[in-house]
Design a protein around this motif. Sequence first.
Motif, short mmCIF file in Angstrom:
data_model
loop_
_atom_site.label_atom_id
_atom_site.label_comp_id
_atom_site.label_asym_id
_atom_site.label_seq_id
_atom_site.Cartn_x
_atom_site.Cartn_y
_atom_site.Cartn_z
N LEU A 57 105.41 61.12 31.58
CA LEU A 57 106.53 61.78 30.90
C LEU A 57 107.01 63.01 31.65
CD1 LEU A 57 105.70 61.73 27.09
CD2 LEU A 57 107.13 60.18 28.42
N GLY A 58 106.13 63.65 32.39
CA GLY A 58 106.47 64.87 33.08
C GLY A 58 105.21 65.67 33.33
N GLU A 59 105.39 66.99 33.36
CA GLU A 59 104.25 67.89 33.57
C GLU A 59 104.31 69.03 32.57
OE1 GLU A 59 103.98 69.25 37.60
OE2 GLU A 59 103.57 67.23 38.36
N ILE A 60 103.13 69.50 32.20
CA ILE A 60 103.02 70.72 31.40
C ILE A 60 101.99 71.61 32.08
CG2 ILE A 60 103.82 69.74 29.21
CD1 ILE A 60 100.88 69.57 28.33
N GLY A 61 102.31 72.86 32.23
CA GLY A 61 101.39 73.79 32.90
C GLY A 61 101.02 73.33 34.29
N GLY A 62 101.90 72.60 34.95
CA GLY A 62 101.62 72.10 36.29
C GLY A 62 100.73 70.87 36.33
N LEU A 63 100.42 70.29 35.17
CA LEU A 63 99.56 69.11 35.11
C LEU A 63 100.36 67.89 34.67
CD1 LEU A 63 96.50 70.67 33.23
CD2 LEU A 63 96.88 70.51 35.70
N PRO A 64 100.08 66.74 35.26
CA PRO A 64 100.80 65.53 34.86
C PRO A 64 100.44 65.12 33.44
CG PRO A 64 99.04 64.98 36.39
CD PRO A 64 99.09 66.48 36.31
N PHE A 65 101.44 64.58 32.73
CA PHE A 65 101.25 64.13 31.35
C PHE A 65 101.66 62.67 31.26
CE2 PHE A 65 101.99 63.33 26.97
CZ PHE A 65 101.23 64.22 26.26
N TYR A 66 100.68 61.82 30.90
CA TYR A 66 100.90 60.38 30.77
C TYR A 66 100.77 59.96 29.31
CZ TYR A 66 100.07 60.29 35.80
OH TYR A 66 100.14 60.51 37.15
N ILE A 67 101.43 58.86 28.99
CA ILE A 67 101.32 58.29 27.65
C ILE A 67 101.21 56.77 27.81
CG2 ILE A 67 103.82 58.13 27.31
CD1 ILE A 67 103.31 58.93 24.34
N GLY A 68 100.42 56.16 26.94
CA GLY A 68 100.29 54.71 26.97
C GLY A 68 101.63 54.04 26.66
N ALA A 69 101.85 52.87 27.24
CA ALA A 69 103.14 52.19 27.11
C ALA A 69 103.50 51.91 25.66
CB ALA A 69 103.12 50.89 27.91
N GLN A 70 102.56 51.47 24.85
CA GLN A 70 102.86 51.20 23.44
C GLN A 70 103.25 52.48 22.71
OE1 GLN A 70 99.33 49.00 22.14
NE2 GLN A 70 100.72 47.31 21.69
N GLN A 71 102.54 53.56 23.01
CA GLN A 71 102.89 54.85 22.42
C GLN A 71 104.27 55.29 22.88
OE1 GLN A 71 101.16 55.21 19.76
NE2 GLN A 71 101.02 57.38 20.16
N TYR A 72 104.56 55.08 24.16
CA TYR A 72 105.85 55.48 24.69
C TYR A 72 106.99 54.78 23.94
CZ TYR A 72 109.82 56.21 27.72
OH TYR A 72 111.05 56.54 28.20
N GLU A 73 106.83 53.51 23.66
CA GLU A 73 107.87 52.78 22.92
C GLU A 73 108.14 53.42 21.56
OE1 GLU A 73 110.09 50.37 23.76
OE2 GLU A 73 109.30 50.86 25.74
N TYR A 74 107.10 53.89 20.93
CA TYR A 74 107.23 54.53 19.62
C TYR A 74 107.86 55.92 19.73
CZ TYR A 74 105.88 56.37 15.06
OH TYR A 74 105.91 56.93 13.81
N TRP A 75 107.50 56.67 20.77
CA TRP A 75 107.89 58.07 20.90
C TRP A 75 109.07 58.32 21.85
CZ3 TRP A 75 105.48 62.10 18.29
CH2 TRP A 75 104.27 61.81 17.66
N LYS A 76 109.61 57.29 22.50
CA LYS A 76 110.57 57.52 23.58
C LYS A 76 111.86 58.22 23.16
CE LYS A 76 112.64 52.91 23.67
NZ LYS A 76 112.77 51.71 24.50
#
Length: 124
Positions: A57-76
């Motif tokens: 999804l991007g980065e927060i505090g300089g750290l990469p932020f990932y989300i599971g594909a099923q979660q992404y569909e729900y939260w996109k």
Amino acid sequence: MVDKVIATQATIELIGVLKQKYGPKLIFHQSGGCCDNSAANCYLEGEVMIGTADVKLGEIGGLPFYIGAQQYEYWKHTQLIIDVVEGGHGGTFSLEGPEGKAFLTRSRLFTEDETMALSLAGRL
């Protein structure tokens, strides 16, 4: 540009503590398997396998932020806002637990303009 994930000041400060304690090679991952899907977990790089179905999804505090594909569909259609709450629990695999804190994901729907911008940029 519209960020798909952002962090509160409390989160940025806690990330700083975790970087000092564990080093800079940390990542965030949010999956559908825990806490009603409201917990972003922070790990040492390599502790969790990032797969082809995971979405960065991007980065927060300089750290990469990932989300599971099923979660992404729900939260996109929402911007994830990573916050911190008191009272981390001992059963967590996330690095902030021993600090007595827990990361919590809040969200807000993207506005129509933000949705259009994300769509035009191929990010939705």
